[in-house]
Structures are given as C-alpha cells and as structure tokens.
Scaffold this motif. Sequence first.
Motif, PDB file in Angstrom:
ATOM      1  N   THR A 198       1.287  -1.619  -0.182  1.00 37.09           N
ATOM      2  CA  THR A 198       0.285  -0.478  -0.077  1.00 37.09           C
ATOM      3  C   THR A 198       0.832   1.735  -0.393  1.00 37.09           C
ATOM      4  O   THR A 198       1.559   1.544   0.450  1.00 37.09           O
ATOM      5  CB  THR A 198      -0.752  -0.297   1.451  1.00 37.09           C
ATOM      6  OG1 THR A 198      -1.574  -1.375   1.500  1.00 37.09           O
ATOM      7  CG2 THR A 198      -2.072   1.261   1.240  1.00 37.09           C
ATOM      8  N   PHE A 199       0.971   2.052  -0.867  1.00 36.48           N
ATOM      9  CA  PHE A 199       1.170   3.190  -1.287  1.00 36.48           C
ATOM     10  C   PHE A 199       0.082   4.548  -0.839  1.00 36.48           C
ATOM     11  O   PHE A 199      -0.356   4.436  -0.354  1.00 36.48           O
ATOM     12  CB  PHE A 199       1.727   3.576  -2.678  1.00 36.48           C
ATOM     13  CG  PHE A 199       2.334   2.726  -3.365  1.00 36.48           C
ATOM     14  CD1 PHE A 199       3.841   2.587  -3.120  1.00 36.48           C
ATOM     15  CD2 PHE A 199       2.132   1.438  -3.428  1.00 36.48           C
ATOM     16  CE1 PHE A 199       4.962   1.961  -3.884  1.00 36.48           C
ATOM     17  CE2 PHE A 199       3.247   0.603  -4.033  1.00 36.48           C
ATOM     18  CZ  PHE A 199       4.180   0.810  -3.818  1.00 36.48           C
ATOM     19  N   HIS A 200       1.037   5.396   0.808  1.00 35.82           N
ATOM     20  CA  HIS A 200       0.424   6.784   0.573  1.00 35.82           C
ATOM     21  C   HIS A 200       1.226   7.279   0.181  1.00 35.82           C
ATOM     22  O   HIS A 200       2.198   7.740   0.271  1.00 35.82           O
ATOM     23  CB  HIS A 200       0.516   6.730   2.520  1.00 35.82           C
ATOM     24  CG  HIS A 200       0.103   5.367   2.834  1.00 35.82           C
ATOM     25  ND1 HIS A 200      -0.254   6.131   4.950  1.00 35.82           N
ATOM     26  CD2 HIS A 200      -0.294   4.274   2.971  1.00 35.82           C
ATOM     27  CE1 HIS A 200      -1.172   5.170   5.244  1.00 35.82           C
ATOM     28  NE2 HIS A 200      -1.200   3.585   4.254  1.00 35.82           N
ATOM     29  N   PHE A 201       0.563   8.541   0.293  1.00 34.74           N
ATOM     30  CA  PHE A 201       0.794   9.557  -0.969  1.00 34.74           C
ATOM     31  C   PHE A 201       0.264  10.642  -1.021  1.00 34.74           C
ATOM     32  O   PHE A 201      -1.120  11.103  -0.667  1.00 34.74           O
ATOM     33  CB  PHE A 201       0.793   9.330  -3.026  1.00 34.74           C
ATOM     34  CG  PHE A 201      -0.073   9.069  -2.955  1.00 34.74           C
ATOM     35  CD1 PHE A 201      -1.507   8.346  -3.246  1.00 34.74           C
ATOM     36  CD2 PHE A 201      -0.048  10.240  -4.186  1.00 34.74           C
ATOM     37  CE1 PHE A 201      -2.457   8.266  -4.226  1.00 34.74           C
ATOM     38  CE2 PHE A 201      -1.745  10.870  -4.742  1.00 34.74           C
ATOM     39  CZ  PHE A 201      -2.781   9.574  -4.879  1.00 34.74           C
ATOM     40  N   ASN A 202       0.775  12.093  -1.211  1.00 41.61           N
ATOM     41  CA  ASN A 202      -0.235  13.523  -1.227  1.00 41.61           C
ATOM     42  C   ASN A 202       0.494  13.934  -3.211  1.00 41.61           C
ATOM     43  O   ASN A 202       1.543  14.029  -3.078  1.00 41.61           O
ATOM     44  CB  ASN A 202       0.465  14.166  -0.405  1.00 41.61           C
ATOM     45  CG  ASN A 202      -0.788  14.836   0.457  1.00 41.61           C
ATOM     46  OD1 ASN A 202      -2.172  14.246  -0.088  1.00 41.61           O
ATOM     47  ND2 ASN A 202       0.099  14.059   1.811  1.00 41.61           N
ATOM     48  N   PHE A 203      -0.189  14.704  -2.838  1.00 47.06           N
ATOM     49  CA  PHE A 203       0.256  16.008  -4.297  1.00 47.06           C
ATOM     50  C   PHE A 203       1.302  16.737  -3.665  1.00 47.06           C
ATOM     51  O   PHE A 203       0.862  17.190  -2.906  1.00 47.06           O
ATOM     52  CB  PHE A 203      -0.995  16.367  -4.676  1.00 47.06           C
ATOM     53  CG  PHE A 203      -1.942  15.480  -5.803  1.00 47.06           C
ATOM     54  CD1 PHE A 203      -1.541  15.152  -6.829  1.00 47.06           C
ATOM     55  CD2 PHE A 203      -3.311  15.137  -4.938  1.00 47.06           C
ATOM     56  CE1 PHE A 203      -2.272  14.043  -7.029  1.00 47.06           C
ATOM     57  CE2 PHE A 203      -4.306  14.163  -5.732  1.00 47.06           C
ATOM     58  CZ  PHE A 203      -3.804  13.781  -6.541  1.00 47.06           C
ATOM     59  N   LYS A 204       1.965  16.707  -4.587  1.00 41.10           N
ATOM     60  CA  LYS A 204       3.093  18.335  -4.890  1.00 41.10           C
ATOM     61  C   LYS A 204       2.394  19.575  -4.284  1.00 41.10           C
ATOM     62  O   LYS A 204       2.663  20.281  -4.154  1.00 41.10           O
ATOM     63  CB  LYS A 204       4.253  17.756  -5.633  1.00 41.10           C
ATOM     64  CG  LYS A 204       5.489  18.267  -5.830  1.00 41.10           C
ATOM     65  CD  LYS A 204       6.720  17.854  -6.481  1.00 41.10           C
ATOM     66  CE  LYS A 204       7.979  18.078  -6.424  1.00 41.10           C
ATOM     67  NZ  LYS A 204       8.851  18.231  -7.106  1.00 41.10           N
TER      68      LYS A 204
ATOM     69  N   ARG B  96      -4.144  19.632  -2.976  1.00 41.63           N
ATOM     70  CA  ARG B  96      -3.716  18.615  -2.161  1.00 41.63           C
ATOM     71  C   ARG B  96      -5.681  19.274  -1.155  1.00 41.63           C
ATOM     72  O   ARG B  96      -6.023  18.018  -0.834  1.00 41.63           O
ATOM     73  CB  ARG B  96      -2.679  18.800  -1.505  1.00 41.63           C
ATOM     74  CG  ARG B  96      -2.445  17.709  -0.652  1.00 41.63           C
ATOM     75  CD  ARG B  96      -1.082  18.153   0.627  1.00 41.63           C
ATOM     76  NE  ARG B  96       0.129  18.217  -0.276  1.00 41.63           N
ATOM     77  CZ  ARG B  96       1.326  18.244   0.426  1.00 41.63           C
ATOM     78  NH1 ARG B  96       1.552  18.649   1.152  1.00 41.63           N
ATOM     79  NH2 ARG B  96       2.597  18.698  -0.294  1.00 41.63           N
ATOM     80  N   LYS B  97      -5.487  20.380  -1.212  1.00 39.50           N
ATOM     81  CA  LYS B  97      -6.570  20.771  -0.484  1.00 39.50           C
ATOM     82  C   LYS B  97      -7.980  20.320  -1.222  1.00 39.50           C
ATOM     83  O   LYS B  97      -8.595  20.202  -0.541  1.00 39.50           O
ATOM     84  CB  LYS B  97      -6.715  22.633  -0.245  1.00 39.50           C
ATOM     85  CG  LYS B  97      -5.248  22.626   1.166  1.00 39.50           C
ATOM     86  CD  LYS B  97      -5.622  23.789   1.740  1.00 39.50           C
ATOM     87  CE  LYS B  97      -4.226  23.822   2.085  1.00 39.50           C
ATOM     88  NZ  LYS B  97      -3.315  25.083   1.434  1.00 39.50           N
ATOM     89  N   GLU B  98      -7.984  20.900  -2.136  1.00 40.04           N
ATOM     90  CA  GLU B  98      -9.432  20.776  -3.600  1.00 40.04           C
ATOM     91  C   GLU B  98      -9.606  19.116  -4.188  1.00 40.04           C
ATOM     92  O   GLU B  98     -10.876  18.914  -3.783  1.00 40.04           O
ATOM     93  CB  GLU B  98      -9.031  21.535  -4.306  1.00 40.04           C
ATOM     94  CG  GLU B  98      -8.976  22.986  -4.248  1.00 40.04           C
ATOM     95  CD  GLU B  98      -8.622  24.099  -5.790  1.00 40.04           C
ATOM     96  OE1 GLU B  98      -8.556  23.553  -6.468  1.00 40.04           O
ATOM     97  OE2 GLU B  98      -8.785  25.927  -5.452  1.00 40.04           O
TER      98      GLU B  98
END
Lengths: 290, 342
Positions: A38-44, A49-51
């Motif tokens: 499983t990969f946890h990620f966030n947009f750069k 990230r908020k939207e």
Amino acid sequence: MTATDISQRKRFFANGNIYLPHIAVIEKIIDETPGVKTFHFNFKDEKLRKEFGFQSGQFAEYSIFGVGEAPFCISSSPTRRDHLEFAVQQVGKVTNALHRLGPGAEIGCRGPYGNGFPLDFLQGKNLVFVGGGIGLAPLRSLIWNAIDNRDKYENIDIIYGARSPHDLCFKYDLDAWDKDKTINIVTTIDKEDKSWAGRVGFVPKVVEEVAPSASNAVAIVCGPPIMIRFTFPVLAKLGFTPEQMITTLEKRMKCGIGKCGRCNIGNLYVCRDGPVFTYAQIKNFVSSEY
Amino acid sequence: MSGSKIINKKDIGKLLSQWNEEFVILVPSKEGDTTKMAKWDGKDTGFIDWYRNTVQASKTNFFPPMEEMFSFQKDKEGYHIGLASSDKHKQLIFAIRPCDANALAILDVAFKDGYEDPYYLSRRKDTLLIGLGCINPYDSCFCTSLGSSPFDSTNVDIMFTDIGEEFFIEEVTEAGKELVAKTEGLREASKVDEAKASKVKEASYNKVTRKIDTRDIDKKLLACFENKDYWEKVSAKCISCGICTFLCPTCYCFDINDELVRKQGTRFRSWDSCAFPIYTEMPVENPRLEKWRRVRQKVCHKFEFFPMNFGVVACTGCGRCIRLCGVNWDITQAIESVPAII
C-alpha cells in the motif's frame, strides 16, 4: 517544447489536457503481503492537495515516468483526508516499478475517474461486504467511509478471504474491524494452514454458510473474477436481487476515460460507466466477458 | 437552384492554389505503396485521375498512428511535464469521400463524449471538408446500406460531383458557403449541369450493389452474444492481424506508453486493436483470449454497443476491411448471417 509548471494548471477537472498527470510524492509504504504494497501519497501541489476530492470506489491513473501508467482504485476513505492511498499487487511492468519505489519518490497521478459507490442508495441499508485478496482495497474505502458515518447505515457485515494467512491484506484494518462491536467480520482462507485457527473455505462457500439476510441489504462484492462469478449465484440463492448486488470490476485500462476502448463489458466501459456496477447492469455479459 | 457552381477540372490546380493561401491543403496522395490524405505540393492534381479512395482513411489526419502526448524531464526539484506546442492552422481536406467524412462525425462523438480528447479535437477544429462523390465505388463498398450514399454530403462543408469535364459544386454548411462566396473562377451552374449531376448521383447509387440489412441488428447481436457456434464460424478464417481495425475509418482504440532516452521522457499513444489478445490481457485472466471473442467484440462494438451508446452504427460502409483483408474476411457476410431472433 516548453516545460509547463504543474502548479500553474488550475484544477483537477480543468478543461485542459485530461491526459496530463499531476506530480505526487510517496510518503509511506506498507508491505501488505509478499506481493502487495500500500502506498500513501500526497500531491506535490499544496492547492491541489486541499482541493482534490473523490468518492469511495473511484480510481486514478498512476504514472511511473519512463515506465508507464496503470489504474488503481483509491483505497483510502474520502473521510480521512490526511493523505491518499492505493494498493498494488506486483504483476506487471508498472506494478513492478512501483514496488521498487521508496518513500519520497515522485509519481504521476490523474483522476479521480469512474463512478464510485452509490452512497445515496446504500444509506439506511444493511451492508454486506464480500472481498477476496486485494479486492478488499476498494471495499475498505467504503467500509471506513461507512464507519465514519456509522449512523447512516444499518448492519455492516464483512466476509473476507484470501488464499492463505499471508495473503490477507490490510490486517491492521481486519483487526480494527474485529474489535468494532458494530461490525460483524468473518475472515477465511482457501486451504488449511498450520498458522491459521480461523475459518477455512472459498469465499462463495463461506457466504453461503454465513448466509447474510437479503432484507434491506446490499451486497458489495470485489475480488478476483472467479470469486465474483461464483459469489453472485450464492447471493441470488440467499434472496439478493440483481439490483441488490454491487461489484467493482477491474479490466485492463489505459486512458481511464472511456476512449481507448479495451475495458468494455457490452456497451459499458469499466472506466467510464463503472468501475462500480450492479449485477443487473452486467448480467447479460458477465458469463463470457468477465 | 441555389448557388451551385461549376469549375472545369483543368482549373482545379488554380482553385487549390487560391485556397492554399488561407488553408493548409490535404489531397489524396501516394506515399510509397500506400495512399492517404497528405499535404498538397502546390502543383500535382493527378489524383483526379487515379483516386478512388485512399488506402488509409482520413482519421490518420486527426488521430495519427502514433503521437506524443507530453514530455517529461527530471531535475533537482523533481519531475516536470511539457506539452508539445501544437501548430494551429486552418486546414482543408480536398476530395474526401462521404464515407470517410461520415466516419469523422462518428469519431467526433467518441472523442467528445464525457472527457474531451484534446489531441483529436484540436486538429478537427478549423478543418474544412470538401467532399468528392464517388462515381466509381468498389465492389466492397456498402454505404447505401448504412443510410448513406456515394454522394452523401451530410458531413462535408462543400460537395463536389464529377460531371465529366467539370465538377458540380454544392455548398453544404455556412463555412462552405462563405468559402465558395470568396472563391474566384467558379461559374454559376445551369439547369443542364444540375440535371447532369443528378444523373451521375443516381447511376453511382446503383453501382453500390453490396447490401446488408441493418434493421434490428443491435437486437439480433444482443440475442446471439452467447452463440459461440455462430461466432466461431464467423471468425474461423480471421488471422487476428488487426489490419481491418487500422484501416477502418471509425476504429479509434489506442494504447499509451512511455519512452525514456537519456533522461528525456515521452508519453505517446499509438493505435491499438481489439484483434490482438494482449489488448485485454490482465494478470489473472484475459476475457478475450479466444479469437471468436475478439471478432465478436469488433462486430458488436460497431453494430451493437456504439449504437447503444451513441445512436449510430460505427461503420460507414467504406469497404476497406473487406477489400484490404489478407484472408478475405468479410464483415457484410458476418452481419448477414447473424441469426434472426426467434
């Protein structure tokens, strides 16, 4: 050729170029089974990230630049916004490359695509989740979603199986759901195993034994195609109508938006019209196209 | 008789030169062993004599066999994505056949549906289609069975009809009307010209002798979806080479892949085909490993699924898949032998 700064693009569903991925960063990797991570990620991009919004059951297209792109469902719940998750079984070119990545690596991500689970239809109902192997990934997004909105749903039953104890994914979830008094969970493995004291048997057979009531219920089924095929008739025997059976399908997909052509079942495209379908929608084709 | 015009065939070069000032012009062109719509060299109008229809359909002008989607590079800050700058210009395709113009209208529907496909649609924008009716259709043509005809002008801007020494010119769309209005060297058509054109059209219509019955074809196909015997029979001689899908003016399946050369990456898309087993291959299963399933997908997509989704059959009867098939597979035979609903 001019390099576009990703952050300058407006929103996820901008009328711009739908095929361009956003850059995302892997934050954490969990070894689920020997072949699944499983990969946890966030947009750069912080704004994105908020939207960024999505529904349980939707998927995204993930890029390993230079290797290619592949679709995976978003396995985290939209009710838990700290980061996004997807789970990957190591089976091909892109998934092998993903499995070689470490935290901090950059990937591409575009989406969300597909329809997601019909939350309005599910509210007020008994939910019967039937999962096999990594098929729990899309279900767990909905399960956590339902847990975080517990008063909107009636009983929650989970029947989950894997080939062996080592192949059970999301063990930390299974433990948490086991402890949750408002949920009934049954886990099973296909064949006897020394390290396993629990139930043994293929998922469809276990569904038959557990015999969840069809009254005011919806069954949500996801797993390998063979499990899905054998589970539908069992549910039908228990009184579930084709409209009360929901599944989320996987097909070879490339574009994710109903253009490239390969993921159709009859006139429906898994990426465009699914991946979530009622059995009523696909029963004409299910025996030979899925 | 509203506004039809006449031009002598020997003045076509002058006409194209005139239009060339405003448009990039594509005409039927020979390229090696193949023919396709390609940029006019400013001189040669010999295609008027040799052209029946191009081997490659005009979809290649909007949806090329391979194209770059974007590029990517990595530096200290991470990955950056770059879009190739698109050269925006007005273009005009001269002498497109009605079947291929109709095919573009079908592709428009597919590429506009839901999420718009920016690559195809940006090329389609600002393109004028000048149709040339067929006076010499192939044996393999069957457009008249699909609500069309060798002189169908539904999806062109201007329609040309070969009436011997001259072309009879009809305006179809507003854009076509505007272009005709500012074009020099055309004379007004007379009643006699009009009568000649009607006669040519009628004669051509009757030259299309291959027929299929498409009434309730979607329902018939749905009813025989599980009829393995039928599909095995129909697909028996197919060798899964995919050429029918590549030459088909309405097939639009594609693949997406990456290429990385010295840190400079490209994502590109290329035509793909439902004829290939790998097209639907998944790690655990392949729903169309057997050939009959793939042939079924091809036929049903065109005559059942596409109509279910968009209300139109995804075939224009151009006949390429029949006349250019290496083993004489024939879609009209397949359609004609679909079992009736009992």
